[in-house]
Motif scaffolding. Structure first.
Motif, PDB file in Angstrom:
ATOM      1  N   LEU A 130      -3.380  -3.902  -4.866  1.00 20.35           N
ATOM      2  CA  LEU A 130      -3.216  -2.133  -4.810  1.00 20.35           C
ATOM      3  C   LEU A 130      -4.678  -2.468  -5.858  1.00 20.35           C
ATOM      4  O   LEU A 130      -4.861  -2.718  -6.589  1.00 20.35           O
ATOM      5  CB  LEU A 130      -1.856  -1.168  -5.003  1.00 20.35           C
ATOM      6  N   MET A 131      -5.511  -1.092  -5.560  1.00 19.39           N
ATOM      7  CA  MET A 131      -6.909  -0.566  -5.549  1.00 19.39           C
ATOM      8  C   MET A 131      -6.572   1.200  -5.562  1.00 19.39           C
ATOM      9  O   MET A 131      -5.822   1.826  -4.712  1.00 19.39           O
ATOM     10  CB  MET A 131      -7.740  -0.446  -4.842  1.00 19.39           C
TER      11      MET A 131
ATOM     12  N   VAL B 129       1.655   6.741  -3.055  1.00 11.43           N
ATOM     13  CA  VAL B 129       2.955   5.683  -3.914  1.00 11.43           C
ATOM     14  C   VAL B 129       3.662   6.833  -4.584  1.00 11.43           C
ATOM     15  O   VAL B 129       2.318   7.201  -5.733  1.00 11.43           O
ATOM     16  CB  VAL B 129       2.323   4.508  -4.850  1.00 11.43           C
ATOM     17  N   GLY B 130       4.634   7.834  -4.357  1.00 12.72           N
ATOM     18  CA  GLY B 130       4.604   8.732  -5.667  1.00 12.72           C
ATOM     19  C   GLY B 130       3.265  10.120  -5.883  1.00 12.72           C
ATOM     20  O   GLY B 130       3.593  10.442  -6.388  1.00 12.72           O
TER      21      GLY B 130
ATOM     22  N   TYR C 269      -4.372   2.326  -1.741  1.00 18.36           N
ATOM     23  CA  TYR C 269      -5.396   0.423  -0.736  1.00 18.36           C
ATOM     24  C   TYR C 269      -4.835  -0.601  -1.148  1.00 18.36           C
ATOM     25  O   TYR C 269      -4.251  -1.026  -2.548  1.00 18.36           O
ATOM     26  CB  TYR C 269      -6.384   0.831  -0.413  1.00 18.36           C
ATOM     27  N   THR C 270      -4.376  -1.089   0.027  1.00 17.10           N
ATOM     28  CA  THR C 270      -3.978  -2.434  -0.173  1.00 17.10           C
ATOM     29  C   THR C 270      -5.457  -3.072  -0.421  1.00 17.10           C
ATOM     30  O   THR C 270      -6.574  -3.335   0.441  1.00 17.10           O
ATOM     31  CB  THR C 270      -3.728  -3.130   0.225  1.00 17.10           C
ATOM     32  N   VAL C 271      -5.987  -4.632  -0.924  1.00 23.49           N
ATOM     33  CA  VAL C 271      -6.908  -4.893  -0.645  1.00 23.49           C
ATOM     34  C   VAL C 271      -7.321  -5.731   0.550  1.00 23.49           C
ATOM     35  O   VAL C 271      -7.943  -5.629   1.056  1.00 23.49           O
ATOM     36  CB  VAL C 271      -7.524  -6.204  -2.165  1.00 23.49           C
TER      37      VAL C 271
END
Length: 72
Positions: A9-10, A41-42, A47-49
Motif C-alpha cells: 500500500l501507498m 482504509v479507516g 493505493y496498491t502498487v
C-alpha cells in the motif's frame, strides 16, 4: 488460488510522488472517477502498487513508427 502476500500500500503522498503529480490532483481525479483504483482504509485513501501500475499501463500510448516517419 489466492495470493497470500499482502498488497503493498501507498499513501496519497507516496502515490502522488510516484506519479509526479500533487495530492490535490489525485483528489480531483478521484472526484472525476479517473486515476488509479483506490482503497478507503479507516477513512484514509490508500493505493496498491499493483493498481497504480495498472493505471499507468492503461495510459500507455504507442506510436506507429511508419506514421511518424511519414510525417517528417
Amino acid at each position: 488460488m489466492q495470493n497470500s502476500e499482502p498488497a503493498k500500500l501507498m499513501s496519497q503522498l507516496q502515490t502522488a510522488r510516484f506519479l509526479g503529480r500533487s495530492v490535490r490532483t489525485l483528489t480531483l481525479w478521484r472526484r472525476r472517477r479517473y486515476g488509479p483504483t483506490f482503497l478507503k482504509v479507516g477513512g484514509a485513501v490508500m493505493y496498491t502498487v499493483a493498481d497504480v501500475t495498472a493505471f499507468l499501463n492503461g495510459c500507455r500510448v504507442t506510436v506507429n513508427a511508419a506514421r511518424s516517419e511519414a510525417s517528417r
